[in-house]
Design an enzyme around this catalytic site. Structure first.
Site, PDB file in Angstrom:
ATOM      1  N   ARG A   1       5.702  -2.997   4.820  1.00 21.87           N
ATOM      2  CA  ARG A   1       4.262  -3.173   4.933  1.00 21.87           C
ATOM      3  C   ARG A   1       3.896  -4.589   5.366  1.00 21.87           C
ATOM      4  NH1 ARG A   1       2.713   1.293   1.295  1.00 21.87           N
ATOM      5  NH2 ARG A   1       0.473   1.559   1.217  1.00 21.87           N
TER       6      ARG A   1
ATOM      7  N   ARG B   1      -7.926  13.258  -2.287  1.00 21.62           N
ATOM      8  CA  ARG B   1      -6.480  13.392  -2.581  1.00 21.62           C
ATOM      9  C   ARG B   1      -6.233  13.669  -4.057  1.00 21.62           C
ATOM     10  NH1 ARG B   1      -2.307   8.933  -0.479  1.00 21.62           N
ATOM     11  NH2 ARG B   1      -3.559   7.482  -1.699  1.00 21.62           N
TER      12      ARG B   1
ATOM     13  N   ARG C   1      -5.197   9.537  -8.311  1.00 21.83           N
ATOM     14  CA  ARG C   1      -4.571   8.236  -8.555  1.00 21.83           C
ATOM     15  C   ARG C   1      -5.618   7.216  -8.968  1.00 21.83           C
ATOM     16  NH1 ARG C   1      -0.881   7.255  -3.344  1.00 21.83           N
ATOM     17  NH2 ARG C   1      -1.731   5.185  -3.695  1.00 21.83           N
TER      18      ARG C   1
ATOM     19  N   LYS D   1       1.414   9.816   5.620  1.00 22.55           N
ATOM     20  CA  LYS D   1       2.828   9.450   5.616  1.00 22.55           C
ATOM     21  C   LYS D   1       3.623  10.257   4.578  1.00 22.55           C
ATOM     22  CE  LYS D   1       1.915   5.135   4.614  1.00 22.55           C
ATOM     23  NZ  LYS D   1       0.442   5.277   4.509  1.00 22.55           N
TER      24      LYS D   1
ATOM     25  N   ARG E   1      -7.603  -1.418   0.157  1.00 23.68           N
ATOM     26  CA  ARG E   1      -6.268  -1.090   0.682  1.00 23.68           C
ATOM     27  C   ARG E   1      -6.292  -0.968   2.202  1.00 23.68           C
ATOM     28  NH1 ARG E   1      -5.954   3.672  -2.750  1.00 23.68           N
ATOM     29  NH2 ARG E   1      -4.338   4.473  -1.398  1.00 23.68           N
TER      30      ARG E   1
HETATM   31  P1  ADP Z   1      -0.953   5.076   0.183  1.00 20.73           P
HETATM   32  O1  ADP Z   1      -0.250   6.396   0.134  1.00 20.73           O
HETATM   33  O2  ADP Z   1      -2.402   5.203  -0.161  1.00 20.73           O
HETATM   34  O3  ADP Z   1      -0.696   4.337   1.459  1.00 20.73           O
HETATM   35  P2  ADP Z   1       1.163   4.014  -1.479  1.00 20.73           P
HETATM   36  O4  ADP Z   1       1.463   5.070  -2.474  1.00 20.73           O
HETATM   37  O5  ADP Z   1       2.070   3.907  -0.318  1.00 20.73           O
HETATM   38  O6  ADP Z   1      -0.354   4.189  -0.987  1.00 20.73           O
HETATM   39  O7  ADP Z   1       1.075   2.593  -2.186  1.00 20.73           O
HETATM   40  C1  ADP Z   1       0.252   2.389  -3.309  1.00 20.73           C
HETATM   41  C2  ADP Z   1       0.206   0.908  -3.626  1.00 20.73           C
HETATM   42  O8  ADP Z   1       1.520   0.447  -3.965  1.00 20.73           O
HETATM   43  C3  ADP Z   1      -0.240   0.001  -2.491  1.00 20.73           C
HETATM   44  O9  ADP Z   1      -1.665  -0.111  -2.423  1.00 20.73           O
HETATM   45  C4  ADP Z   1       0.410  -1.319  -2.879  1.00 20.73           C
HETATM   46  O10 ADP Z   1      -0.310  -1.962  -3.920  1.00 20.73           O
HETATM   47  C5  ADP Z   1       1.740  -0.868  -3.456  1.00 20.73           C
HETATM   48  N1  ADP Z   1       2.784  -0.797  -2.427  1.00 20.73           N
HETATM   49  C6  ADP Z   1       3.364   0.319  -1.909  1.00 20.73           C
HETATM   50  N2  ADP Z   1       4.268   0.000  -0.989  1.00 20.73           N
HETATM   51  C7  ADP Z   1       4.267  -1.348  -0.888  1.00 20.73           C
HETATM   52  C8  ADP Z   1       4.967  -2.282  -0.077  1.00 20.73           C
HETATM   53  N3  ADP Z   1       5.867  -1.892   0.837  1.00 20.73           N
HETATM   54  N4  ADP Z   1       4.706  -3.603  -0.265  1.00 20.73           N
HETATM   55  C9  ADP Z   1       3.822  -4.024  -1.173  1.00 20.73           C
HETATM   56  N5  ADP Z   1       3.115  -3.197  -1.955  1.00 20.73           N
HETATM   57  C10 ADP Z   1       3.330  -1.864  -1.809  1.00 20.73           C
HETATM   58  P1  ADP Z   2      -0.392   8.482   2.914  1.00 22.76           P
HETATM   59  O1  ADP Z   2       0.949   8.697   2.270  1.00 22.76           O
HETATM   60  O2  ADP Z   2      -0.264   7.991   4.326  1.00 22.76           O
HETATM   61  O3  ADP Z   2      -1.315   7.649   2.104  1.00 22.76           O
HETATM   62  P2  ADP Z   2      -0.910  11.261   2.168  1.00 22.76           P
HETATM   63  O4  ADP Z   2       0.238  12.050   2.697  1.00 22.76           O
HETATM   64  O5  ADP Z   2      -0.943  10.949   0.729  1.00 22.76           O
HETATM   65  O6  ADP Z   2      -1.083   9.916   3.059  1.00 22.76           O
HETATM   66  O7  ADP Z   2      -2.258  12.033   2.597  1.00 22.76           O
HETATM   67  C1  ADP Z   2      -3.552  11.554   2.186  1.00 22.76           C
HETATM   68  C2  ADP Z   2      -4.449  12.766   1.900  1.00 22.76           C
HETATM   69  O8  ADP Z   2      -4.752  13.440   3.117  1.00 22.76           O
HETATM   70  C3  ADP Z   2      -3.843  13.823   0.979  1.00 22.76           C
HETATM   71  O9  ADP Z   2      -4.864  14.360   0.197  1.00 22.76           O
HETATM   72  C4  ADP Z   2      -3.280  14.858   1.949  1.00 22.76           C
HETATM   73  O10 ADP Z   2      -3.255  16.164   1.377  1.00 22.76           O
HETATM   74  C5  ADP Z   2      -4.270  14.784   3.091  1.00 22.76           C
HETATM   75  N1  ADP Z   2      -3.652  14.999   4.415  1.00 22.76           N
HETATM   76  C6  ADP Z   2      -2.441  14.597   4.845  1.00 22.76           C
HETATM   77  N2  ADP Z   2      -2.248  14.923   6.141  1.00 22.76           N
HETATM   78  C7  ADP Z   2      -3.389  15.554   6.547  1.00 22.76           C
HETATM   79  C8  ADP Z   2      -3.809  16.127   7.801  1.00 22.76           C
HETATM   80  N3  ADP Z   2      -3.023  16.102   8.892  1.00 22.76           N
HETATM   81  N4  ADP Z   2      -5.030  16.686   7.856  1.00 22.76           N
HETATM   82  C9  ADP Z   2      -5.839  16.699   6.757  1.00 22.76           C
HETATM   83  N5  ADP Z   2      -5.497  16.174   5.559  1.00 22.76           N
HETATM   84  C10 ADP Z   2      -4.275  15.608   5.450  1.00 22.76           C
END
Ligand code: ADP
Ligand code: ADP
Ligand code: ZN
Length: 217
Positions: free
Chosen positions: A88, A127, A160, A13, A171
């Protein structure tokens, strides 16, 4: 245009949101980034959120919605936003409808980025995130040019704290319990589009643009 990117942790995302933002000249609003900024700054919001984030649980809806409401009220969000990681929960989705509704807007398209669980874990475990600008890399799939250094700002790359195997698994569980119901929720509203996220970054971006293009016309 107001766009929601929906998908599990590691679906891509954040990566895709940045590319869409450039294409559409819209800001990205990422709840995860906003929480991490608050934690880095040591604000009361950051300290509150940290208790939940460290365990892989969701931050309570009320706290999250207030934070997003404040962000959406700023002038750069006037023409639309790309939401990454919010909503979420169903309660957050309803709150978003209220917030946008008060501005005469609505969610135009929800792009659901679908990725198999084993791929999610591979992505999360490799990541690396820039400690300065938040840019995201992957040690195998999307490596930086100079090891440990952000391509775009020169900042130091870090893993992270919530990207440990145990918290990653939690998660994904929390996603399945609390967030996955939004797929049906938005499908019923007729605004859900599914995109195959198990492809390269460029191919996913191509499909997302097609879906957004279709929703615009
Ligand atoms: P990821 O990229 O791995 O999906 P995020 O960076 O979006 O993780 O979120 C990291 C953490 O922040 C989540 O595991 C949660 O604890 C919190 N968080 C993020 N967005 C939300 C949301 N919309 N509602 C509740 N908690 C959230
Ligand atoms: P989210 O925000 O949904 O948690 P991220 O954008 O942080 O996802 O991506 C999670 C990990 O996967 C990062 O290390 C990113 O560089 C990698 N990644 C993202 N998109 C792709 C893809 N299409 N193919 C392979 N790796 C990817
Ligand atoms: Zn950087």
């Amino acid at each position: 245009m107001d766009i929601v990117l929906l998908g599990a942790p590691g679906a891509g995302k954040g990566t895709q949101a940045e590319l869409l933002a450039e294409w559409l000249s819209l800001p990205t609003v990422s709840s995860g980034v906003l929480f991490r900024e608050a934690m880095d700054a040591g604000t009361p919001l950051g300290r509150r959120a940290k208790e939940f984030i460290d365990r892989g649980e969701l931050v309570p809806d009320e706290v999250t919605v207030d934070m997003i409401a404040e962000r959406l009220s700023r002038p750069d969000c006037a023409n639309g936003v790309i939401l990454d990681g919010f909503p979420r929960t169903v309660a957050q989705a309803r709150a978003l409808e209220d917030l946008l509704g008060r501005m005469g807007r609505q969610v135009d398209v929800v792009a659901y980025i679908e990725v198999p669980t084993e791929v999610l874990l591979q992505r999360l475990s490799g990541r690396w995130t820039c400690s300065q600008c938040g840019a995201v890399y992957h040690e195998t799939f999307n490596p930086e040019a100079v090891e440990g250094v952000c391509d775009s700002c020169g900042g130091k790359l870090v893993q992270r704290e919530d990207d440990t195997p145990e918290v990653q698994r939690r998660r994904i569980e929390v996603y399945n319990e609390r967030t996955a119901p939004l797929i049906a929720y938005y499908r019923e509203q007729g605004i859900l589009s599914e995109v195959d996220g198990d492809q390269g970054v460029e191919a996913v971006q191509h499909d997302l643009r097609a879906v957004i293009h279709a929703a615009r016309s």
